[in-house]
Structures are given as C-alpha cells and as structure tokens.
Scaffold this active site. Sequence first.
Site, PDB file in Angstrom:
ATOM      1  N   TYR A  11      35.679   5.495  33.434  1.00 47.03           N
ATOM      2  CA  TYR A  11      34.796   4.344  33.740  1.00 47.03           C
ATOM      3  C   TYR A  11      33.360   4.798  34.013  1.00 47.03           C
ATOM      4  O   TYR A  11      32.417   4.369  33.341  1.00 47.03           O
ATOM      5  CB  TYR A  11      35.418   3.595  34.923  1.00 47.03           C
ATOM      6  CG  TYR A  11      34.524   2.640  35.654  1.00 47.03           C
ATOM      7  CD1 TYR A  11      33.861   1.617  34.978  1.00 47.03           C
ATOM      8  CD2 TYR A  11      34.353   2.739  37.042  1.00 47.03           C
ATOM      9  CE1 TYR A  11      33.046   0.722  35.671  1.00 47.03           C
ATOM     10  CE2 TYR A  11      33.566   1.852  37.732  1.00 47.03           C
ATOM     11  CZ  TYR A  11      32.894   0.844  37.047  1.00 47.03           C
ATOM     12  OH  TYR A  11      32.099  -0.019  37.738  1.00 47.03           O
ATOM     13  N   TYR A 143      42.081  13.806  48.695  1.00 43.38           N
ATOM     14  CA  TYR A 143      41.077  13.480  47.675  1.00 43.38           C
ATOM     15  C   TYR A 143      39.675  13.873  48.161  1.00 43.38           C
ATOM     16  O   TYR A 143      38.936  14.591  47.484  1.00 43.38           O
ATOM     17  CB  TYR A 143      41.125  11.975  47.345  1.00 43.38           C
ATOM     18  CG  TYR A 143      39.908  11.519  46.582  1.00 43.38           C
ATOM     19  CD1 TYR A 143      39.722  11.900  45.259  1.00 43.38           C
ATOM     20  CD2 TYR A 143      38.923  10.734  47.196  1.00 43.38           C
ATOM     21  CE1 TYR A 143      38.584  11.514  44.565  1.00 43.38           C
ATOM     22  CE2 TYR A 143      37.789  10.343  46.507  1.00 43.38           C
ATOM     23  CZ  TYR A 143      37.626  10.738  45.193  1.00 43.38           C
ATOM     24  OH  TYR A 143      36.491  10.358  44.510  1.00 43.38           O
ATOM     25  N   ASP A 284      40.705   3.199  56.813  1.00 42.40           N
ATOM     26  CA  ASP A 284      39.471   2.522  56.390  1.00 42.40           C
ATOM     27  C   ASP A 284      38.409   2.584  57.492  1.00 42.40           C
ATOM     28  O   ASP A 284      38.623   2.046  58.580  1.00 42.40           O
ATOM     29  CB  ASP A 284      39.754   1.032  56.121  1.00 42.40           C
ATOM     30  CG  ASP A 284      40.006   0.731  54.668  1.00 42.40           C
ATOM     31  OD1 ASP A 284      39.606   1.538  53.809  1.00 42.40           O
ATOM     32  OD2 ASP A 284      40.598  -0.333  54.386  1.00 42.40           O
TER      33      ASP A 284
END
Length: 319
Positions: A11, A143, A284
């Site tokens: 992308y 990650y 988060d």
Amino acid sequence: MSVLVTGGAGYIGSHVARLLTESGTKVIVVDDLSTGIESRVSGLTSYRIDLAEPSAVAALEALMREHSVDSVIHLAALKRVGDSVENPEKYFNKNLGGQANLLLAMKSAGVKKLVFSSSAAAYGIPDVDLVSEEEAASPINPYGQTKLIGEWMAANAETAWGLRHVNLRYFNAAGAGWDDLADTQVLNLIPIVFEAINNKSKPKVYGSDYNTPDGSCIRDYVHVLDLAQAHIKALDYLEQDKREFNTFNVGTGFGSSVIEVLEQIRETTAINFEYEVVERRAGDPARLIANASRIEKIMGWKAKNSLVEIIDSAWKALS
Ligand code: UFG
C-alpha cells in the site's frame, strides 16, 4: 541510476514507487507479494524476492549492480501488531532477517543510501501530548521492537561502512493517492469502518473512557501521498554531506479521535450508520500525535492533506 523500493507492491510502497516514477526516477521494486499486489507495480521492473531467504543476498546484490541502484527505500516488512505478539519469531525473522540481508547486499554492491520505513510504534506509550524524536523509544510489542532495532541496524552500518540513512517514523497512514493503490487490507480504523458500512454492521469504538475530550483515542492520520512525498524529501536529504539527524516523525502534528473519524466518514459517505462503543483494546495509547517540526524544518516536508481529504480519497478509491 535507480532507486530500489522494497515492499513496492504494498500500500505505502506502491505510492512511493509511483511518485518516484512520475518524477522521472527509475524505480526497481522488490516484493515477496505476500501482501503486496502485482498489478500495483505493472510497468515497473519488479522482482519477487523474500528478503529473509538466505538466497536474497546474492539476488539483491546482482540486481543492484545490474540496475545501478543508487539508493534503497526499505518498506518490506510485516506490520500487524497483534500478530507480532502471537508470533514474535516470525517478525524477528522477516523484519530483522530481511533487513540484515538487505544491508549485506547493499554493502557488497556499494549502495550507501537507505530510507528506512520505521513506525511511531517505536515510541510505545509516550506520556506526552506531542511526541518528538527526542522522546525515549520504548516499544511495547515485537512489531515496534523490530522497527527500533531496524533503526539500530542502520546506525551500526553507518558507523561500520558509511551507510547514509534516514528513519521515517510513520504515524497513521491512510487514504489513497491513486484509486488503484488503495489500502485493500482491512487492518486499520478507516478500512475497518468502510467494511462495516458495506456489511451493514456497526463499527466498533474501542473505549470511550480515555482521558481525551470525547473519551475515544486520538491518532495522527497522515495521507499516504504526503507520506510518500516524505520519502522523496528523505532521498534529497541523504545527498547532503552534513546531516544533523537520522530519525524523523512523519505525521501532521494534528490529532483526530476515533469518534471524529467516524463522524467524518458519515459526512463523506452520506451514510448515517451507527457505531458501538466496546471495551478498550489492549495496548492502545490514549493519544499518539507527532511533533512534526523536525521534518518540516530540516527537509521542508509538511503534510498538505487533512482528515477530510484522507477519508474522501479512501472512500472514492473503494467506490
Ligand atoms: N479502533 C477502533 N475500532 C476499530 C479499529 C481501531 O476504535 O475497529 C481505534 C484503535 O483503538 C485506535 C485507532 O482506532 O485508537 C486507530 O487504530 P488502528 O488499528 O487503525 O491504528 P493504530 O494506531 O493502533 O496503529 C497504527 C498502525 C501500526 C503502527 C501505529 C503507530 O496500524 O502499524 O499506528 O502509531 F504501529
């Protein structure tokens, strides 16, 4: 002279490749097509190579020599935070093994300029309103760790054999610069909401009890075309002999909450869907907004598009 874009069928990578091509630069794409899409790079010279395979070193060195590669923009990586928690070895193997092979090939072929696709995930959960590059990097998942270690790998290569490098720490990339390059993976908020609308289900808001004005999490959404432009600026910056910094945030400096994103999507689509507030998602941060002053001051890059253009372009590309 050409620029090698790893992950160029992805992308973000395909936006970088197309922008470079349109500016008259010869682009060579390497992608393993695990998530990349071949049609995004039709017309470009491209190779299907998994960077983490041992055979990649010789293959990369050969193509760098054949195409007189002068610089590399390295985006090829796995990027699913949850997946990285469940399968950390896969992330270390693909992201770090792949980058090590790339650096070996660059060293052998004498290619000394690298733009590395890093992430705001390198910061972890910073306790500040606007995150600057001076903030301690403290990633909270494998990650993010691979992105931070990737920056260290590049820094070590700079010390050892004179690699010039820039780390671009992306904030929340979204939108589409060209309709055929849209984000087709449904992994992030905006594509997830579009999918829910198409399925006539209610999108979920992960928590509305954060310490933010409307209680939902705030992120810095940056248009993928602006983000792609930052790579071109980074290549220009690498031409300078005196470079003060290696690491740059790529964000707008402006935050939008999940609920604001949903409201903008309602406006753009003219579909009055409902949403559902559910439990917080683990890991988060309440807000993650870039202090984007370094990249503006040093490279002259500034995002041109706002959340409205991001959502309009993403919706148009899918319609
Ligand atoms: N969210 C929802 N509902 C959903 C999906 C997401 O409320 O269905 C919320 C999330 O809780 C978060 C915000 O929308 O507050 C954005 O979530 P994303 O999953 O789209 O993006 P993240 O901010 O979690 O992560 C993104 C990239 C990562 C990168 C990180 C760096 O996906 O790869 O930004 O800031 F590491």
